[in-house]
Design an enzyme around this catalytic site. Structure first.
Site, PDB file in Angstrom:
ATOM      1  CB  SER A  39      39.153  34.023  40.054  1.00  0.00           C
ATOM      2  OG  SER A  39      40.543  34.037  40.325  1.00  0.00           O
ATOM      3  CG  HIS A  80      37.702  36.266  43.476  1.00  0.00           C
ATOM      4  ND1 HIS A  80      37.108  36.287  44.727  1.00  0.00           N
ATOM      5  CD2 HIS A  80      38.788  35.453  43.596  1.00  0.00           C
ATOM      6  CE1 HIS A  80      37.796  35.512  45.555  1.00  0.00           C
ATOM      7  NE2 HIS A  80      38.819  34.994  44.893  1.00  0.00           N
ATOM      8  CG  ASP A  88      42.376  34.631  43.809  1.00  0.00           C
ATOM      9  OD1 ASP A  88      41.733  34.514  44.859  1.00  0.00           O
ATOM     10  OD2 ASP A  88      41.974  34.219  42.711  1.00  0.00           O
ATOM     11  CG  MET A 114      47.751  33.898  46.174  1.00  0.00           C
ATOM     12  SD  MET A 114      47.864  32.345  45.265  1.00  0.00           S
ATOM     13  CE  MET A 114      46.182  32.212  44.631  1.00  0.00           C
ATOM     14  CG  HIS A 143      40.582  35.220  48.316  1.00  0.00           C
ATOM     15  ND1 HIS A 143      40.516  34.014  47.641  1.00  0.00           N
ATOM     16  CD2 HIS A 143      40.808  34.898  49.618  1.00  0.00           C
ATOM     17  CE1 HIS A 143      40.693  33.017  48.492  1.00  0.00           C
ATOM     18  NE2 HIS A 143      40.886  33.526  49.693  1.00  0.00           N
ATOM     19  CG  MET A 153      44.409  33.356  49.777  1.00  0.00           C
ATOM     20  SD  MET A 153      44.313  32.543  48.169  1.00  0.00           S
ATOM     21  CE  MET A 153      43.884  33.953  47.154  1.00  0.00           C
ATOM     22  CG  MET A 185      39.387  28.940  50.504  1.00  0.00           C
ATOM     23  SD  MET A 185      39.279  29.988  49.035  1.00  0.00           S
ATOM     24  CE  MET A 185      40.179  29.030  47.809  1.00  0.00           C
ATOM     25  N   GLY A 207      42.602  26.370  38.651  1.00  0.00           N
ATOM     26  CA  GLY A 207      42.546  25.145  37.851  1.00  0.00           C
ATOM     27  C   GLY A 207      42.561  23.835  38.625  1.00  0.00           C
ATOM     28  CG  ASP A 230      37.972  31.165  45.360  1.00  0.00           C
ATOM     29  OD1 ASP A 230      38.139  30.762  44.195  1.00  0.00           O
ATOM     30  OD2 ASP A 230      38.742  31.963  45.929  1.00  0.00           O
ATOM     31  N   GLY A 231      36.992  27.908  44.002  1.00  0.00           N
ATOM     32  CA  GLY A 231      37.891  26.796  43.689  1.00  0.00           C
ATOM     33  C   GLY A 231      37.192  25.668  42.960  1.00  0.00           C
ATOM     34  N   GLY A 232      37.603  25.438  41.711  1.00  0.00           N
ATOM     35  CA  GLY A 232      37.085  24.306  40.946  1.00  0.00           C
ATOM     36  C   GLY A 232      35.638  24.442  40.526  1.00  0.00           C
TER      37      GLY A 232
HETATM   38  C1  DX5 Z   1      42.688  29.784  44.567  1.00  0.00           C
HETATM   39  C2  DX5 Z   1      42.014  31.115  44.310  1.00  0.00           C
HETATM   40  C3  DX5 Z   1      40.892  31.042  43.352  1.00  0.00           C
HETATM   41  C4  DX5 Z   1      41.230  30.586  41.961  1.00  0.00           C
HETATM   42  C5  DX5 Z   1      40.052  29.825  41.450  1.00  0.00           C
HETATM   43  O1  DX5 Z   1      43.484  29.873  45.680  1.00  0.00           O
HETATM   44  O2  DX5 Z   1      41.514  31.664  45.523  1.00  0.00           O
HETATM   45  O3  DX5 Z   1      40.170  32.278  43.305  1.00  0.00           O
HETATM   46  O4  DX5 Z   1      41.532  31.610  41.078  1.00  0.00           O
HETATM   47  O5  DX5 Z   1      40.377  29.288  40.222  1.00  0.00           O
HETATM   48  P1  DX5 Z   1      39.528  28.121  39.566  1.00  0.00           P
HETATM   49  O6  DX5 Z   1      38.146  28.646  39.342  1.00  0.00           O
HETATM   50  O7  DX5 Z   1      40.265  27.877  38.276  1.00  0.00           O
HETATM   51  O8  DX5 Z   1      39.572  26.958  40.499  1.00  0.00           O
HETATM   52 ZN    ZN Z   2      40.131  33.434  45.466  1.00  0.00          ZN
END
Ligand code: DX5
Ligand code: ZN
Length: 216
Positions: free
Chosen positions: A10, A35, A37, A39, A68, A70, A139, A147, A175-177
Site C-alpha cells: 500500500s 494498492h 488508497d 480517501m 481502494h 474509500m 478491512m 500504521g 488490509d490493515g495492520g
Molecule cells: C487504511 C488503508 C490501508 C493502509 C494499510 O485505511 O486502506 O491500505 O495503507 O496500512 P498498514 O499496512 O500500515 O496498516
Molecule cells: Zn487500503
C-alpha cells in the site's frame, strides 16, 4: 515460495515526495499488485490522492493497480479512476449510493470488481453481490490511516467470507495492520491477498519483506 499468496504494497506509507521512484522500486520486486488508497475526508477521516496522481505514476510500472476507493459518493468518479489506470477498483459496502450500479459500471469498464467491508460490517451483507465481484476486501483496521494495529476480531470474519466464496473465483484480500505475525493469521483464516503499507515501506529491502510475507 507460496504461489497462492499475493502481496499488495500500500503506497499510503511510501515517500510521497519521491513517488515515481517508489513505484519503480516496487516494480523491481515480486509484488503482485500495487494498492492505492483513495480517501475523501468524508467516508473516512483522511484525504489522500485522486485520479491525476494515479495517472502520473501509471508509466512507472505494468503491475496491476489495486485501487481502494474509500469515498462516498463513488459512482461518478469511477470512469476517471478506470481511465487513470486502475486495474482493480474496490468500493465500500457502507456507502450511501446503490452498490449494484457502481459494481456494474466497474465491470462495464472492463476492470476487476472489488467490494470492501469495514470492521463493524457483517459479512452477510456481501452475499447478494457474490455473482458480481472478483475480489472481497476485509478491512482489519478502521479505514483511514496506515500504521494501525490489526484487529484480531476480524479473523472470524475472514473465515466466514472464505466459506462464503468457496467454489467461486473470488480473491480474499485483507488490509490493515499486516505484518509477519498478523499476515500468517490472516492467511490461516483464508486470505489470499495481503495488503501491507507500513511493514513494507519501513523495511529497507522491499523485496525481502514482500517474499517473507508471501512465504508465511
Ligand atoms: C487504511 C488503508 C490501508 C493502509 C494499510 O485505511 O486502506 O491500505 O495503507 O496500512 P498498514 O499496512 O500500515 O496498516
Ligand atoms: Zn487500503
Amino acid at each position: 515460495m507460496n504461489p497462492k499468496v499475493k502481496i499488495a504494497p500500500s503506497i499510503l506509507s511510501a515517500d510521497f515526495s519521491n513517488l515515481g521512484k517508489e513505484i519503480s522500486d516496487l516494480d523491481k520486486t515480486n509484488c503482485d499488485y500495487i494498492h492505492i488508497d483513495v480517501m475523501d475526508g468524508h467516508f473516512v477521516p483522511n484525504l489522500t490522492i485522486g485520479p491525476d496522481v494515479i495517472k502520473s505514476i501509471r508509466n512507472f510500472t505494468n503491475k496491476m493497480f489495486d485501487v481502494h476507493l474509500m469515498i462516498d459518493p463513488v459512482k461518478k468518479y469511477i470512469p476517471e479512476f478506470a481511465k487513470a489506470g486502475a486495474d482493480i477498483i474496490t468500493i465500500h459496502q457502507e456507502i450511501s449510493e446503490k452498490l449494484m450500479d457502481s459494481l456494474s459500471l466497474i465491470k462495464k469498464l472492463n476492470k476487476k470488481v472489488g467490494i470492501s467491508i469495514k470492521p463493524k460490517t457483517s459479512p452477510k451483507l456481501l452475499e447478494k453481490y457474490l455473482d458480481h465481484v472478483d475480489l472481497i476486501l476485509v478491512m482489519t483496521v478502521e479505514p483511514g490511516f496506515g500504521g494501525q494495529n490489526f484487529m484480531h476480531s476480524q479473523l472470524k470474519k475472514i473465515s466466514t467470507v472464505k466459506k462464503m466464496i468457496e467454489g467461486r473465483n473470488i480473491e480474499l484480500e485483507v488490509d490493515g495492520g499486516i505484518n509477519l505475525d498478523t499476515g500468517r493469521e490472516a492467511i490461516n483464516a483464508g486470505a489470499n491477498v495481503l495488503v501491507s503499507g507500513s511493514t513494507i515501506f519501513k523495511s529497507k529491502k522491499y523485496n525481502n519483506i514482500i517474499e517473507a510475507l508471501r512465504n508465511l
